[in-house]
Design an enzyme around this catalytic site. Structure first.
Site, PDB file in Angstrom:
ATOM      1  CD  GLU A 204     -65.732 -35.369   5.775  1.00 42.98           C
ATOM      2  OE1 GLU A 204     -64.816 -36.046   5.677  1.00 42.98           O
ATOM      3  OE2 GLU A 204     -66.777 -34.766   6.291  1.00 42.98           O
ATOM      4  CD  GLU A 205     -61.813 -31.624   4.968  1.00 45.74           C
ATOM      5  OE1 GLU A 205     -61.683 -32.245   5.443  1.00 45.74           O
ATOM      6  OE2 GLU A 205     -62.824 -33.339   3.742  1.00 45.74           O
ATOM      7  CB  SER A 603     -60.914 -42.419   3.890  1.00 41.42           C
ATOM      8  OG  SER A 603     -61.415 -40.510   2.801  1.00 41.42           O
ATOM      9  CG  ASP A 679     -68.693 -41.479  -0.404  1.00 39.66           C
ATOM     10  OD1 ASP A 679     -69.294 -40.681  -0.108  1.00 39.66           O
ATOM     11  OD2 ASP A 679     -67.405 -41.702  -0.394  1.00 39.66           O
ATOM     12  CG  HIS A 711     -65.997 -40.984   3.039  1.00 42.17           C
ATOM     13  ND1 HIS A 711     -65.767 -42.024   1.650  1.00 42.17           N
ATOM     14  CD2 HIS A 711     -65.168 -40.844   4.007  1.00 42.17           C
ATOM     15  CE1 HIS A 711     -64.129 -41.669   2.289  1.00 42.17           C
ATOM     16  NE2 HIS A 711     -63.965 -41.553   2.907  1.00 42.17           N
TER      17      HIS A 711
END
Length: 739
Positions: A204-205, A603, A679, A711
Site C-alpha cells: 500500500e505505501e 480519499s 473499506d 476503498h
C-alpha cells in the site's frame, strides 16, 4: 497510500468543456465499450524483440481483459489468450487475493490482470482467477499448471524459463515449467506468518508488491519471512448487501507495531538457506531488493521507521554476509523509487533528491559516487530502462513544464544534456527494452491513449493501438465538442508556482455566471493537473452546467523536494491554504457565480473536502467527501508517519488535522459523505466517528454508503453509476436548486 482507484475517482470527478453532437449520459459512461477506446495496458516487449504483448479489454466487457500481441515487423495485432476460454470469471477469490488486487488498484478488473515473460522469451505465464497457465511461444499451446482450492498469487517465470514460482496459502512454491511436481520452498506459513509475500504496508505505501526475487541465473531465490503477530488486529465489519462478516484485519495504525520482515536466500541445488541480516533493529521497512547483473550480489534497500534514512546493503549471495555501501538521508523523509539499476561492469545507477530534485547518479560497486548523470531544476520521473551497449540511461521527466512529460536518454558514461526521444505537448509513459527500443504510450486532452513501438532513436516502428479519434471510435459521437481544459498558474503564499486547469460547461456562454466545483485530491506526492487524456466521465458535470477547477497545491508530485515536502508534519495546512487561494481565483472569474462553489474529492480528497468545508469563512456552499481519513492516528504507519511522524511526536499536528474538532464550522446540509462499507484501507470508522459527532451536534448532512465495497467504492459499473449520479443529484440541489 491515501489514493483512489482511477475508476472510482472518475466516477466522482469532472473534466470537459464546449458543446456536443450527442449528450453524454452517465449511463453511457459505464456502458461498453470504453469511451476512451481500445487501450493497451501492461505492455511488454518479448526478450527476442520480435513481438509486443499487452492487455486489452473486451469490447463487450470493458472490465475483462485478454492478452494480445503484435509482431514487430507488421501485421494486425492478434489475441494471444482469450480469458473467457480459460475461465468463466465467476470464481470467488480468496480474501488475500482480493486485498492484493485492491492494493494494486485493479479490484474491478477481471480476466487477465497480469502476465510475465521468461527472459529467454520461451514462455508467457498467465495467472487467471487464482490458477496458472503457461503459453508456449514456439507452438502457441496453453497449458494449465495449477488447479487447486487455494489461489496461486504473485506468480513468475524464472529468468531462464526453467521454473514457475508462486505463493499459495502463505508459502512459496516452485514448479518445473515443462511439467512435474511442485516443491514447497517454505512450509511454516500460516496464521500471522507468511513467506515470499509483501505485507500490507509494503504494497500500500512502498509500492513493493512481491516478497521474493530470482537470481539472473535462477540458481537462487531471495524471499521474505513476514511475522505479523505483533500487528494490532482491527476488527472490521465487512458489510455486504446480505449481511456482515467480521474480518480480523491486521492493520498497523500510526505509532503502533509493524510486521517484522526478515530476508533469506536459498540455493536451489543444495537447498542451503542463508539469512540476510538486516540489522539488530527489526523496526524497519524492507523497501527494495535487486540482484547484481552476475547474480553474485543481493542489493537490499533498508528504510528506517522514521523514513529519514535509506541504506543500500550489498549481500554476498553465497555466504549471506553483507555491508552497507551507501546511505541516503533527508531531514524530512525519503520517497522510495524504482530507479536502482545494476550494470554489467559492477557499477549501478540510482536516484536521489540530494540536490533538491530527483536525479540519476552512477556509483561504483563499492558505493562511491562516479558521476551525477542528470541535473537541472526539474525532477526525473522514473528510470525506464538502460541500453548498456550505448551506455545510456532512458528516463521520463517533465523538463519544460510539470504538466507535460517526455522520454529522454542521456549517457551515463559521459553525462551531458539529455536528448528527447518523444514529442512535447502531452504525457508519455514507456516500457523500454534492453536495446533501447520502447513501447511508448501518449495522450493529451485531445488524444485518447495511443501506444506504438519505437526504435531507440524515437522513430515509430508500428502502431500497437493507434486508438485514433475518428468515425467508429466509441467517443466519436461526442468528439465534435470534446472539452479541452485551459491551463494556468497561481502563486502560493511562499512564492511557489501552482498549476491549475479549468473546464467550462458545454455550450459555454461567457455572459452567464455558472456554478463551479473544485475537484481536489491535495495529498502528498500526487499530481492531478496534466496535459493528458481525461476520463470521459468527468464530462457529465460540464454537460450539467458546471465549471470544473483543479489545482496542484504544495505537496503534490513531480516537483522539487522543497515543494513536495511542504506538508511535512503539517497535513491539513498549506495544501488547504493553496486550495482556498485557488477558490478565490475561481470565484473572481467573470463567468463563475461566487455564491455557488462546490468541492469534491475521494480519499485524501475526501479529507481535503472536509477541511475546506470547515475552513474559516469557507467560500464553499457544498461538498462531497468520499472515503475520507478523518483522524490520522487511525491510518497506517508508513504513510502517516512519513508525513506526520508518530502521534506522540506530533500531538499538535494530529489534533489540528482531526476533522471532528472542526465540525462546529460546517454549514448545515452542506456535506455529502460517501464510504465503502468494506473499506480495508481507510477504515469505515473514519466516517462513522464523523457521523456520530454530526448527529450529536444535530448538524444535518447527507450520506451514501456502499455495501461490500472497499476503498475503490464505485469502481464497478453499477456502483460507479450510482456514485456519479449521487454526486450530480447532490450538486444539482445544493448549487442550482436554491438549497
Amino acid at each position: 497510500m491515501i489514493r483512489p482507484s482511477l475508476t472510482a475517482l472518475a466516477a466522482v470527478l469532472a473534466l470537459s468543456s464546449p458543446a456536443m453532437a450527442e449528450k453524454l449520459t452517465p449511463e453511457r459512461i459505464f456502458a461498453d465499450p470504453s469511451l476512451s477506446g481500445p487501450t493497451a495496458k501492461g505492455v511488454a516487449l518479448s526478450p527476442d524483440g520480435k513481438r509486443v504483448t499487452y492487455l486489452k479489454a473486451k469490447p463487450e466487457a470493458a472490465n475483462v481483459q485478454d492478452l494480445w500481441a503484435a509482431d514487430v515487423k507488421g501485421g494486425e495485432p492478434y489475441r494471444l489468450i482469450d480469458s473467457a476460454a480459460l475461465s468463466s470469471g465467476t470464481k470467488e477469490l480468496s480474501e488475500a487475493e482480493k486485498a492484493r488486487r485492491e492494493r494494486a488498484r485493479v479490484a474491478a478488473t477481471r480476466g487477465i490482470i497480469e502476465y510475465s515473460w521468461d527472459k529467454q522469451g520461451r514462455f508467457i505465464l498467465v495467472p487467471l482467477d487464482g490458477d496458472l497457465y503457461l503459453d508456449s511461444v514456439a507452438d502457441g499451446k496453453v497449458t494449465r499448471l495449477t488447479e487447486t482450492p487455494g489461489d496461486e498469487v504473485d506468480a513468475k517465470v524464472s529468468p531462464k524459463g526453467g521454473y514457475v514460482s508462486y505463493v499459495r496459502d502463505q508459502n512459496l512454491f516452485i514448479k518445473p515449467a515443462t511439467g512435474g511436481a511442485e516443491t514447497a520452498l517454505t512450509t511454516e506459513g500460516k496464521d500471522a506468518l507468511s513467506f515470499g509475500t509483501a505485507e500490507f504496508i509494503a504494497q500500500e505505501e512502498l509500492d513493493r508488491f512481491t516478497g521474493y526475487w530470482w537470481s539472473p541465473d535462477e540458481a537462487r531465490i531471495v524471499y521474505t519471512r513476514v511475522d505479523e503477530s505483533g500487528v494490532d488486529i482491527v476488527p472490521r465489519a465487512d458489510i455486504g448487501p446480505s449481511g456482515a462478516t467480521i474480518v480480523n484485519q491486521r492493520y498497523p495504525r500510526a505509532g503502533r507495531p509493524n510486521a517484522v520482515v526478515e530476508l533469506f536466500v536459498r540455493d536451489l541445488a543444495s537447498g542451503k538457506v542463508n539469512a540476510l541480516d538486516l540489522g539488530a533493529n527489526k523496526d524497519i521497512y524492507l523497501a527494495r531488493v535487486d540482484w547484481s547483473a552476475d547474480g553474485k550480489i543481493v542489493y537490499v534497500q533498508r528504510l528506517s521507521r522514521d523514513q529519514k534514512t535509506l541504506d543500500l546493503i550489498a549481500f554476498d549471495a553465497a555466504t549471506g554476509k553483507g555491508r552497507t555501501i551507501l546511505t541516503q538521508t533527508d531531514p524530512h523523509y525519503i520517497e522510495v523509487a524504482d530507479d536502482f539499476h545494476p550494470l554489467k561492469d559492477g557499477s549501478f545507477l540510482w536516484s536521489s533528491e540530494q540536490d533538491g530534485n530527483r536525479h540519476l547518479y552512477r556509483y561504483a560497486a563499492d558505493g562511491k559516487l562516479v558521476a551525477q548523470v542528470t541535473q537541472g531544476d526539474w525532477p526525473v520521473s522514473a528510470l525506464e530502462g538502460v541500453d548498456e551497449a550505448r551506455k545510456v540511461a532512458i528516463f521520463t521527466a517533465s523538463m519544460e513544464t510539470p504538466i507535460e512529460r517526455r522520454l529522454y536518454e542521456v549517457s551515463y558514461a559521459k553525462p551531458g544534456k539529455p536528448k528527447a526521444l518523444t514529442s512535447a505537448g502531452g504525457w508519455w509513459s514507456a516500457k523500454v527494452a534492453s536495446n533501447g527500443a520502447f513501447a511508448g504510450s501518449y495522450g493529451d486532452p485531445k488524444t485518447p491513449p495511443q501506444t506504438a513501438l519505437y526504435s531507440p532513436d524515437g522513430k515509430r516502428v508500428r502502431w500497437i493501438e493507434e486508438n485514433k479519434l475518428v468515425e467508429g471510435h466509441p467517443y466519436w459521437p461526442y468528439a465534435s465538442t470534446l472539452p479541452v481544459p485551459e491551463f494556468g498558474s497561481l502563486k502560493a503564499a511562499d512564492g511557489e508556482t501552482l498549476h491549475y486547469e479549468i473546464l467550462k460547461p458545454t455550450n459555454f456562454d461567457p455572459t452567464k455566471k455558472y456554478p463551479a466545483i473544485v475537484s481536489v485530491y491535495g495529498g502528498p506526492h500526487a499530481q492531478r493537473v496534466m496535459k493528458n487524456w481525461h476520463n470521459p466521465s468527468e464530462r457529465t458535470y460540464l454537460e450539467a452546467g458546471y465549471v470544473i477547477f483543479k489545482l496542484d497545491n504544495r505537496g503534490s508530485g513531480n516537483r522539487s523536494a522543497k515543494f513536495m515536502r511542504a506538508l511535512d508534519r503539517r497535513m491539513g495546512t498549506v495544501e488547504v491554504e493553496d486550495q482556498l487561494q485557488g477558490a478565490k481565483f475561481l470565484a473572481g472569474l467573470p463567468y463563475v457565480d461566487p455564491g455557488k462553489l462546490g468541492v469534491m474529492g475521494w480519499s485524501y480528497g475526501g479529507f481535503m473536502t472536509l477541511m475546506l468545508l470547515t475552513a474559516e469563512n469557507t467560500p464553499f456552499k457544498a461538498g462531497a467527501a468520499g472515503a475520507p481519513p478523518t483522524e490520522w492516528s487511525l491510518y497506517d504507519t508508513a504513510y502517516t508517519e512519513r508525513y506526520m511522524g508518530k502521534p506522540d511526536e506530533n500531538k499538535a499536528g494530529y489534533a489540528y488535522a482531526d476533522i471532528n474538532t472542526r465540525l462546529d464550522k460546517l454549514k448545515p446540509g452542506s456535506l455529502l459523505l460517501l464510504h465503502g462499507m468494506a473499506d480495508d484501507n481507510v477504515i469505515l470508522e473514519n466516517s462513522t466517528r464523523v457521523i456520530a459527532a454530526l448527529q450529536k451536534k444535530a448538524i444535518p448532512f447527507e450520506m451514501a454508503l456502499y455495501p461490500g465495497e472497499r476503498h475503490s467504492a464505485g469502481s464497478g459499473k453499477s456502483k460507479g453509476l450510482s456514485v456519479l449520479k449521487t454526486h450530480l443529484d447532490f450538486f444539482e440541489r445544493k448549487l442550482k436548486g436554491g438549497q
